[in-house]
Design a protein around this motif. Structure first.
Motif, PDB file in Angstrom:
ATOM      1  N   GLN A   8      -2.801  13.857   0.394  1.00 28.40           N
ATOM      2  CA  GLN A   8      -3.186  12.479   0.099  1.00 28.40           C
ATOM      3  C   GLN A   8      -3.050  12.247  -1.405  1.00 28.40           C
ATOM      4  N   ASN A   9      -2.720  11.040  -1.788  1.00 21.45           N
ATOM      5  CA  ASN A   9      -2.677  10.643  -3.202  1.00 21.45           C
ATOM      6  C   ASN A   9      -1.854  11.588  -4.075  1.00 21.45           C
ATOM      7  N   ASN A  46       0.845  -1.198   0.000  1.00 19.26           N
ATOM      8  CA  ASN A  46       0.000   0.000   0.000  1.00 19.26           C
ATOM      9  C   ASN A  46       0.881   1.249   0.000  1.00 19.26           C
ATOM     10  N   PRO A  95       0.539   4.260  -1.477  1.00 16.55           N
ATOM     11  CA  PRO A  95      -0.058   5.571  -1.149  1.00 16.55           C
ATOM     12  C   PRO A  95      -0.207   5.800   0.360  1.00 16.55           C
ATOM     13  N   GLN A  96      -0.748   4.837   1.065  1.00 17.63           N
ATOM     14  CA  GLN A  96      -0.957   4.991   2.508  1.00 17.63           C
ATOM     15  C   GLN A  96       0.370   5.021   3.252  1.00 17.63           C
ATOM     16  N   ASN A  97       1.295   4.151   2.884  1.00 16.45           N
ATOM     17  CA  ASN A  97       2.537   4.041   3.638  1.00 16.45           C
ATOM     18  C   ASN A  97       3.493   5.199   3.386  1.00 16.45           C
ATOM     19  N   GLN A 100       4.449   9.983  -3.256  1.00 14.12           N
ATOM     20  CA  GLN A 100       4.509   8.515  -3.315  1.00 14.12           C
ATOM     21  C   GLN A 100       5.806   8.037  -3.966  1.00 14.12           C
ATOM     22  N   HIS A 113       2.432   8.233   2.663  1.00 10.30           N
ATOM     23  CA  HIS A 113       1.770   9.324   3.382  1.00 10.30           C
ATOM     24  C   HIS A 113       2.124   9.240   4.862  1.00 10.30           C
ATOM     25  N   ARG A 114       2.071   8.036   5.409  1.00  8.71           N
ATOM     26  CA  ARG A 114       2.434   7.795   6.810  1.00  8.71           C
ATOM     27  C   ARG A 114       3.889   8.220   7.053  1.00  8.71           C
ATOM     28  N   THR A 147       7.575   4.019  10.341  1.00  3.25           N
ATOM     29  CA  THR A 147       6.665   3.568   9.285  1.00  3.25           C
ATOM     30  C   THR A 147       6.652   2.049   9.201  1.00  3.25           C
TER      31      THR A 147
END
Length: 155
Positions: free
Chosen positions: A56-57, A22, A24-26, A62, A28-29, A118
């Motif tokens: 986000q996104n 993931n 995008p999520q990771n 990314q 961002h984190r 992370t």
């Protein structure tokens, strides 16, 4: 020469797969941790500069975050195979870019802390001291290679 065991390589590989599942999520984190640790660091990234939040996104975010983790993962593989992080064109370019951007030693520590936080979140209860050590060594050795290229660029 750093001793990096097959087990450490396997730990980084499996957690890298978790991270990669993931992006995008990771990523961002990851950047959320970077900014929490060092709020001024956001001005070093074009995709964060002038923003009050981590977008986000965001493809640039990314890609950049993904590269940090992929290079650390590749450093682990190289350490397992050769005992050193091989300086290639990407590492040479990173040295130049980091000099241009004004990156200094403390910035590497911020990124390391964010990488470890992370991975810890990504793997959940699989997190342990061995995994922390494996990622730490891989990141530290990659940082040494980049800093060496930064020094070569500056001279």
């Amino acid at each position: 020469m750093v001793v990096f065991t097959e087990k450490q390589v396997a730990l980084v590989k499996s957690s890298w797969e978790n991270f990669n599942s993931n992006i995008p999520q990771n990523t961002h984190r990851f950047f959320t941790f970077v900014v929490e640790i060092a709020p001024a660091a956001k001005d070093l990234f074009s995709f964060l500069r002038g923003s009050n939040e981590i977008p986000q996104n965001n493809l640039a975010l990314q890609v950049h975050g993904g590269k940090v983790f992929k290079l650390t993962y590749e450093a682990a593989i190289q350490l397992g195979e050769k005992g050193v992080v091989v300086t290639d064109t990407r590492v040479k370019n990173l040295g130049s870019i980091h000099v241009i951007k004004g990156i200094i030693d403390p910035h590497f520590e911020v990124v390391k802390e964010a990488v470890l936080k992370t991975i810890k979140e990504v793997v959940g209860d699989k997190w342990n001291e061995e995994l922390n050590t494996a990622w730490s060594i891989a990141y530290d050795e990659l940082a040494v290679a980049i800093k060496k290229e930064m020094k070569n660029t500056s001279e």
